[in-house]
Scaffold this active site. Structure first.
Site, PDB file in Angstrom:
ATOM      1  N   ASN A   1     -44.428   6.082  -5.365  1.00  0.00           N
ATOM      2  CA  ASN A   1     -43.310   5.247  -5.830  1.00  0.00           C
ATOM      3  C   ASN A   1     -42.104   6.134  -6.126  1.00  0.00           C
ATOM      4  O   ASN A   1     -40.977   5.813  -5.774  1.00  0.00           O
ATOM      5  CB  ASN A   1     -43.691   4.482  -7.099  1.00  0.00           C
ATOM      6  CG  ASN A   1     -44.926   3.640  -6.911  1.00  0.00           C
ATOM      7  OD1 ASN A   1     -45.329   3.406  -5.790  1.00  0.00           O
ATOM      8  ND2 ASN A   1     -45.525   3.197  -7.997  1.00  0.00           N
ATOM      9  N   ASP A   2     -42.392   7.243  -6.793  1.00  0.00           N
ATOM     10  CA  ASP A   2     -41.301   8.174  -7.087  1.00  0.00           C
ATOM     11  C   ASP A   2     -41.074   9.170  -5.957  1.00  0.00           C
ATOM     12  O   ASP A   2     -39.937   9.501  -5.647  1.00  0.00           O
ATOM     13  CB  ASP A   2     -41.593   8.922  -8.397  1.00  0.00           C
ATOM     14  CG  ASP A   2     -41.230   8.073  -9.605  1.00  0.00           C
ATOM     15  OD1 ASP A   2     -40.142   7.474  -9.600  1.00  0.00           O
ATOM     16  OD2 ASP A   2     -42.030   7.991 -10.547  1.00  0.00           O
TER      17      ASP A   2
ATOM     18  N   ARG B   1     -35.554   3.374  -6.566  1.00  0.00           N
ATOM     19  CA  ARG B   1     -36.606   2.392  -6.301  1.00  0.00           C
ATOM     20  C   ARG B   1     -36.306   1.021  -6.900  1.00  0.00           C
ATOM     21  O   ARG B   1     -36.969   0.044  -6.586  1.00  0.00           O
ATOM     22  CB  ARG B   1     -37.962   2.914  -6.804  1.00  0.00           C
ATOM     23  CG  ARG B   1     -38.030   3.123  -8.284  1.00  0.00           C
ATOM     24  CD  ARG B   1     -39.227   3.969  -8.704  1.00  0.00           C
ATOM     25  NE  ARG B   1     -40.336   3.183  -9.214  1.00  0.00           N
ATOM     26  CZ  ARG B   1     -41.408   3.700  -9.812  1.00  0.00           C
ATOM     27  NH1 ARG B   1     -41.526   5.010  -9.958  1.00  0.00           N
ATOM     28  NH2 ARG B   1     -42.358   2.945 -10.263  1.00  0.00           N
TER      29      ARG B   1
ATOM     30  N   CYS C   1     -51.810   7.347  -6.264  1.00  0.00           N
ATOM     31  CA  CYS C   1     -51.787   6.190  -7.163  1.00  0.00           C
ATOM     32  C   CYS C   1     -50.474   5.418  -7.039  1.00  0.00           C
ATOM     33  O   CYS C   1     -50.233   4.474  -7.766  1.00  0.00           O
ATOM     34  CB  CYS C   1     -52.038   6.619  -8.608  1.00  0.00           C
ATOM     35  SG  CYS C   1     -50.860   7.827  -9.196  1.00  0.00           S
TER      36      CYS C   1
HETATM   37  C1  PEP Z   1     -45.565   6.706  -8.789  1.00  0.00           C
HETATM   38  O1  PEP Z   1     -44.464   7.205  -9.037  1.00  0.00           O
HETATM   39  O2  PEP Z   1     -45.993   6.536  -7.637  1.00  0.00           O
HETATM   40  C2  PEP Z   1     -46.438   6.248  -9.875  1.00  0.00           C
HETATM   41  C3  PEP Z   1     -47.670   5.847  -9.634  1.00  0.00           C
HETATM   42  O3  PEP Z   1     -45.925   6.233 -11.129  1.00  0.00           O
HETATM   43  P1  PEP Z   1     -44.939   5.113 -11.719  1.00  0.00           P
HETATM   44  O4  PEP Z   1     -44.907   3.979 -10.736  1.00  0.00           O
HETATM   45  O5  PEP Z   1     -45.501   4.719 -13.021  1.00  0.00           O
HETATM   46  O6  PEP Z   1     -43.656   5.854 -11.811  1.00  0.00           O
HETATM   47 MG    MG Z   2     -43.990   7.822 -10.996  1.00  0.00          MG
END
Ligand code: PEP
Ligand code: MG
Length: 575
Positions: free
Chosen positions: A456-457, A467, A504
């Site tokens: 995601n990051d 995002r 994740c």
């Molecule tokens: C991510 O950045 O992919 C992550 C799992 O953390 P979050 O979405 O909590 O920033």
């Molecule tokens: Mg993250």
């Protein structure tokens, strides 16, 4: 009038229900001199009486659904509403200044709020200021004849329409009545989208204009599978979507059958399918969807759900509940990741131009060591109740990892000196979500026990595309060869040092990404619980040798995201 809009599909499923606008009303008014003072006094009385009934209803619902602590807030509101000093002063102001009730209410309330807020060393009075502000807002709304939405009191099936939803809005949503939500802003990985997936309700985010396009009570259909929204749809569209909803339910029933199976590919290779959670309550979904582990416990929600820092004991109880609840299966607990789109009012973070590039996650923990140590103490104390893995978020440099690990070790020493038992078998790893760490993964792999790739990051930082910003969401490209190349390097680096690599970020449950990730040799896939069974179903059809070939082709031969998608679709469509 019938309308068709689109947004970003954020959580699977189809919902048909009336719109419930969860939007702050406009409470602006003009200060007026009035001829008929009695009329203003009567209007005030009526608004107070209506507010009384509303607050009592919310209190009763909070008591029944949430508990006495949450209901207490509304008791305090009732006390403010019935405070003779406050009410008399408003009446006196109306009479003395021949002014309208709205202006008198605001003047008196502002005076009290200012007075209480100036008592900075008295938290009790500060809280009273917040109560007066809330109550005044409600009375003012009733004077103006506008509604203040209160999701806790919803008693019919609805789809929520909002600009965005805060975690506390989402926590109040009752799944029995709230069938889905649509927002103006956000992307697939904003926290409201993540919450929707853990609640397993369909959601569409980033529509841009939904709050302008939909009125209270409009009939809505949302399709969380492809991002379509229909406002006041025709009978034909309704029939079409009833059918689609049935098909989806049937598909889910098929996936359900895999709940107790292991995740094994066609050629017999096992991959770990884990779930992402935000609170111990999410364990229900974890078990219901047959997860093999918890691959990401986002502990910041524990901080965000509370009005002040959770104590060491409160944290200990939450971590213990999750470790025990998983019955010896692995639980990766991430230390708190506040910042970015996750705010924490009581931490009073300074306003930043670029919060995603600012004071966030491990950067705060290493700066606010008191807070960090409390969390680590709670985690280490809980470690004896299950298979704990600790993970640090937003690591950019090896120095940060070493500092965090040194603090963890010092906390462990402290506990041992206090004769508190700590597990001897705790893996310590990092999130790979900053490109600097991904590029240097071969060095990190020598020192960490595992990686979990936070796409995601990682994608937002690699593509320089926020995002949360729907205008640049086209750059959110999990299958871009640049991203795949980084992921490959991270996985290969982990394996070269005998470590494991998981993911994740949301990409781990993305059905087009899964074949590629299997081919790249990712060991653990952690995702919203609601994506687990469909991913297990897909993996059963994959052959790892074929996927390896596919992934190599994508990384070595493709130069655009479209080429990668075409390549994967060809394989997936022929499964
Ligand atoms: C991510 O950045 O992919 C992550 C799992 O953390 P979050 O979405 O909590 O920033
Ligand atoms: Mg993250």
């Amino acid at each position: 009038m019938a309308k068709h809009l689109t947004g970003i599909a954020a959580s699977d499923g189809i919902a048909l229900a009336k719109a419930y606008r969860l939007i702050e009303p406009d409470l602006s008014f003009e200060t007026k001199t009035v001829d008929n003072v009695q009329e203003e006094l009567d209007r005030l009385d009526k608004a107070l009486a209506k507010s009384q009934v509303e607050i009592e209803t919310i209190r009763d619902v909070a008591l029944a659904n949430l508990g006495p602590k949450e209901a207490q807030v509304f008791e305090a509101h009732l006390m403010v509403l019935n405070d003779p000093e406050l009410v008399e002063q408003i009446q006196t102001t109306i009479k003395g200044k021949n002014t309208n009730a709205e202006a008198a209410l605001k003047e008196v309330a502002d005076m009290f709020i200012g007075l209480f807020e100036s008592m900075t060393d008295n938290p009790y009075m500060q809280e009273r200021a917040a109560d007066i502000r809330d109550v005044t807002k409600r009375v003012l709304a009733n004077l103006l004849g506008v509604n203040i939405p209160s999701p806790a009191t919803i008693r019919e099936e609805v789809i929520i329409v909002a600009k965005d939803l805060t975690p506390s809005d989402t926590a109040q949503l009752n799944r029995q009545y709230v069938k889905g939500f649509i927002t103006d802003i956000g992307g697939r990985t904003s926290h409201s989208a993540i919450m929707a997936r853990s609640l397993e309700i369909p959601a569409i985010v980033g529509t841009g204009t939904i709050t302008e396009d939909v009125k209270q009570g409009d009939m809505l259909i949302i399709d969380g599978l492809d991002g379509n929204v229909f406002v006041n749809p025709s009978e034909d569209v309704i029939a079409e979507y009833h059918k689609k909803a049935e098909d989806f339910a049937q598909q889910k029933a098929e996936w359900e059958k895999l709940k107790h199976e292991e995740t094994i590919t066609k050629d017999g290779k096992h991959f770990e399918l884990a779930a992402n959670i935000g609170t111990p309550k999410d364990l229900k979904g974890v078990h219901a969807n047959g997860a093999e582990a918890v691959g990401l416990y986002r502990t910041e929600f524990l901080y965000m759900d509370s009005a002040e820092f959770p104590t060491e004991d409160e944290q200990f109880e939450a971590y213990k509940a999750v470790l025990e609840g998983m019955n010896g299966k692995a639980v990766v607990v991430r230390t708190m990741d506040i910042g970015g789109d996750k705010e924490l009012p009581y931490l009073e973070l300074p306003h930043e131009m670029n919060p995603f590039l600012g004071y966030r996650a491990i950067r705060i923990s290493l700066d606010r060591k008191d807070m960090f140590k409390t969390q680590l103490r709670a985690l280490l104390r809980a470690s004896v109740y299950g298979k704990l893995r600790i993970m640090f978020p937003m690591i950019a440099t090896l120095q940060e990892f070493r500092s965090a690990k040194a603090i963890l070790n010092s906390v462990k020493e402290e506990l041992l000196a206090e004769n508190i038992v700590v597990s001897e078998d705790i893996q310590v790893g990092i999130m790979i979500e900053i490109p600097a760490a991904a590029v240097l993964a071969h060095q990190f792999a020598k020192e960490v026990d595992f990686f979990s790739i936070g796409t995601n990051d990682l994608i937002q930082y690699t593509m320089a595309a926020d995002r949360m910003n729907e205008q640049v969401s086209y750059l959110y490209q999990p299958y871009n060869p640049s991203i795949l190349t980084l992921i490959k390097h991270v996985i290969d680096s982990a394996h070269a040092q005998g470590k494991w690599a998981g993911m994740c970020g949301e990409m781990a449950g993305d059905q087009l990404a899964v074949p590629l990730l299997v081919g790249l040799g990712l060991d653990e896939f952690s995702m919203s619980a609601s994506s687990i069974l469909k991913t297990r179903s897909l993996m059963k059809k994959l052959d790892t040798t074929d996927m390896k070939r596919l992934a190599e082709k994508a990384v070595n031969d493709c130069s655009t995201v479209d080429e990668v998608i075409a390549l994967v679709e060809e394989v997936v469509n022929n499964l």
